[in-house]
Design a protein around this motif. Structure first.
Motif, PDB file in Angstrom:
ATOM      1  N   ARG A  38       0.845  -1.196   0.000  1.00 33.31           N
ATOM      2  CA  ARG A  38       0.000   0.000   0.000  1.00 33.31           C
ATOM      3  C   ARG A  38       0.881   1.248   0.000  1.00 33.31           C
ATOM      4  O   ARG A  38       2.016   1.203   0.448  1.00 33.31           O
ATOM      5  CB  ARG A  38      -0.943   0.016   1.199  1.00 33.31           C
ATOM      6  CG  ARG A  38      -0.276   0.177   2.554  1.00 33.31           C
ATOM      7  CD  ARG A  38      -1.299   0.026   3.670  1.00 33.31           C
ATOM      8  NE  ARG A  38      -0.692   0.202   4.987  1.00 33.31           N
ATOM      9  CZ  ARG A  38      -1.336   0.018   6.137  1.00 33.31           C
ATOM     10  NH1 ARG A  38      -2.619  -0.359   6.128  1.00 33.31           N
ATOM     11  NH2 ARG A  38      -0.719   0.200   7.291  1.00 33.31           N
ATOM     12  N   GLN A  39       0.283   2.322  -0.504  1.00 36.29           N
ATOM     13  CA  GLN A  39       0.988   3.596  -0.530  1.00 36.29           C
ATOM     14  C   GLN A  39       0.034   4.698  -0.111  1.00 36.29           C
ATOM     15  O   GLN A  39      -0.960   4.975  -0.800  1.00 36.29           O
ATOM     16  CB  GLN A  39       1.549   3.882  -1.926  1.00 36.29           C
ATOM     17  CG  GLN A  39       2.434   5.097  -1.981  1.00 36.29           C
ATOM     18  CD  GLN A  39       3.253   5.179  -3.250  1.00 36.29           C
ATOM     19  OE1 GLN A  39       2.972   4.503  -4.242  1.00 36.29           O
ATOM     20  NE2 GLN A  39       4.294   5.983  -3.235  1.00 36.29           N
ATOM     21  N   ALA A  40       0.339   5.298   1.018  1.00 39.14           N
ATOM     22  CA  ALA A  40      -0.460   6.410   1.528  1.00 39.14           C
ATOM     23  C   ALA A  40       0.015   7.711   0.895  1.00 39.14           C
ATOM     24  O   ALA A  40       1.164   7.794   0.434  1.00 39.14           O
ATOM     25  CB  ALA A  40      -0.348   6.476   3.040  1.00 39.14           C
ATOM     26  N   GLY A  42       1.829  10.878   0.086  1.00 36.39           N
ATOM     27  CA  GLY A  42       3.073  11.450   0.573  1.00 36.39           C
ATOM     28  C   GLY A  42       4.033  10.470   1.205  1.00 36.39           C
ATOM     29  O   GLY A  42       5.062  10.884   1.756  1.00 36.39           O
ATOM     30  N   LYS A  43       3.716   9.169   1.132  1.00 41.32           N
ATOM     31  CA  LYS A  43       4.573   8.158   1.749  1.00 41.32           C
ATOM     32  C   LYS A  43       5.040   7.144   0.721  1.00 41.32           C
ATOM     33  O   LYS A  43       4.486   7.046  -0.373  1.00 41.32           O
ATOM     34  CB  LYS A  43       3.831   7.458   2.887  1.00 41.32           C
ATOM     35  CG  LYS A  43       3.483   8.382   4.049  1.00 41.32           C
ATOM     36  CD  LYS A  43       2.928   7.588   5.218  1.00 41.32           C
ATOM     37  CE  LYS A  43       2.657   8.488   6.408  1.00 41.32           C
ATOM     38  NZ  LYS A  43       2.142   7.708   7.570  1.00 41.32           N
ATOM     39  N   GLU A  44       6.051   6.375   1.106  1.00 41.88           N
ATOM     40  CA  GLU A  44       6.555   5.334   0.228  1.00 41.88           C
ATOM     41  C   GLU A  44       5.636   4.110   0.281  1.00 41.88           C
ATOM     42  O   GLU A  44       4.910   3.891   1.249  1.00 41.88           O
ATOM     43  CB  GLU A  44       7.976   4.934   0.654  1.00 41.88           C
ATOM     44  CG  GLU A  44       8.999   6.031   0.445  1.00 41.88           C
ATOM     45  CD  GLU A  44      10.420   5.557   0.703  1.00 41.88           C
ATOM     46  OE1 GLU A  44      11.355   6.329   0.430  1.00 41.88           O
ATOM     47  OE2 GLU A  44      10.602   4.417   1.166  1.00 41.88           O
ATOM     48  N   ARG A  45       5.700   3.326  -0.776  1.00 41.51           N
ATOM     49  CA  ARG A  45       4.950   2.086  -0.820  1.00 41.51           C
ATOM     50  C   ARG A  45       5.491   1.142   0.250  1.00 41.51           C
ATOM     51  O   ARG A  45       6.709   1.019   0.421  1.00 41.51           O
ATOM     52  CB  ARG A  45       5.055   1.450  -2.206  1.00 41.51           C
ATOM     53  CG  ARG A  45       4.069   0.348  -2.464  1.00 41.51           C
ATOM     54  CD  ARG A  45       4.082  -0.071  -3.922  1.00 41.51           C
ATOM     55  NE  ARG A  45       3.676   1.025  -4.814  1.00 41.51           N
ATOM     56  CZ  ARG A  45       3.429   0.856  -6.109  1.00 41.51           C
ATOM     57  NH1 ARG A  45       3.540  -0.345  -6.659  1.00 41.51           N
ATOM     58  NH2 ARG A  45       3.084   1.879  -6.857  1.00 41.51           N
ATOM     59  N   GLU A  46       4.579   0.462   0.962  1.00 39.52           N
ATOM     60  CA  GLU A  46       5.008  -0.430   2.031  1.00 39.52           C
ATOM     61  C   GLU A  46       4.322  -1.782   1.918  1.00 39.52           C
ATOM     62  O   GLU A  46       3.207  -1.908   1.400  1.00 39.52           O
ATOM     63  CB  GLU A  46       4.701   0.182   3.407  1.00 39.52           C
ATOM     64  CG  GLU A  46       3.227   0.370   3.703  1.00 39.52           C
ATOM     65  CD  GLU A  46       2.969   0.891   5.107  1.00 39.52           C
ATOM     66  OE1 GLU A  46       3.923   1.196   5.843  1.00 39.52           O
ATOM     67  OE2 GLU A  46       1.779   0.992   5.473  1.00 39.52           O
ATOM     68  N   SER A  63       1.760  -3.639  11.498  1.00 41.59           N
ATOM     69  CA  SER A  63       0.679  -2.662  11.592  1.00 41.59           C
ATOM     70  C   SER A  63      -0.689  -3.240  11.262  1.00 41.59           C
ATOM     71  O   SER A  63      -1.713  -2.645  11.607  1.00 41.59           O
ATOM     72  CB  SER A  63       0.975  -1.471  10.683  1.00 41.59           C
ATOM     73  OG  SER A  63       1.105  -1.894   9.346  1.00 41.59           O
ATOM     74  N   GLU A  89      -5.388   5.440   9.473  1.00 39.30           N
ATOM     75  CA  GLU A  89      -4.029   5.242   8.956  1.00 39.30           C
ATOM     76  C   GLU A  89      -3.916   4.112   7.949  1.00 39.30           C
ATOM     77  O   GLU A  89      -2.852   3.912   7.364  1.00 39.30           O
ATOM     78  CB  GLU A  89      -3.032   5.030  10.107  1.00 39.30           C
ATOM     79  CG  GLU A  89      -3.427   3.968  11.094  1.00 39.30           C
ATOM     80  CD  GLU A  89      -4.119   4.540  12.319  1.00 39.30           C
ATOM     81  OE1 GLU A  89      -4.997   5.436  12.162  1.00 39.30           O
ATOM     82  OE2 GLU A  89      -3.798   4.082  13.445  1.00 39.30           O
ATOM     83  N   ALA A  92      -5.007   4.387   1.922  1.00 39.57           N
ATOM     84  CA  ALA A  92      -3.917   4.248   0.960  1.00 39.57           C
ATOM     85  C   ALA A  92      -4.454   3.663  -0.335  1.00 39.57           C
ATOM     86  O   ALA A  92      -5.597   3.191  -0.391  1.00 39.57           O
ATOM     87  CB  ALA A  92      -2.823   3.329   1.517  1.00 39.57           C
TER      88      ALA A  92
END
Length: 118
Positions: A38-40, A42-46, A63, A89, A92
């Motif tokens: 997933r990618q939120a 402004g964040k990197e893909r996790e 998480s 949270e 994403a």
């Protein structure tokens, strides 16, 4: 033509549930480890979760452990992500990923958006 097509993303309230699906075509899915990332904004893909072989071996990010369940149906060439107790949270774009076992060959889907908000 190799394709991974995700579906099931939606707007859901905190505490709610969603099930994402990923339909695979153009390759033999049972030979692949299948995952969700997933990618939120402004964040990197996790990494979120992986399922291997017939589905007995699964891995999860800390998480989502205890809230999300990944599964696969090799006969239907489909991977699922059941998401419960959703939190803001978890918002994403969720991507399906396949990796050929013993190889560097990978495939990505185009993503499906999940928004958790009241």
């Amino acid at each position: 033509q190799v394709q991974l097509v995700e579906s099931g993303g939606d707007l859901v309230q905190p505490g709610g549930s969603l099930r994402l699906s990923c339909a695979a075509s153009g390759f033999t899915m049972r030979m692949y480890a299948m995952s969700w990332f997933r990618q939120a904004p402004g964040k990197e893909r996790e990494f979120v979760a992986s399922v291997f072989n017939a589905g007995g071996d699964t891995r999860y990010a800390d998480s989502v452990k205890g809230r999300f369940t990944i599964s696969r149906d090799n006969a239907e060439n489909t991977v699922y992500l059941q998401m419960n107790s959703l939190k803001p949270e978890d918002t994403a774009v969720y991507f399906c990923h396949g990796r050929l076992l013993g190889s560097t060959t990978i495939h990505w889907g185009q993503g499906t958006r999940v928004t958790v908000s009241s």
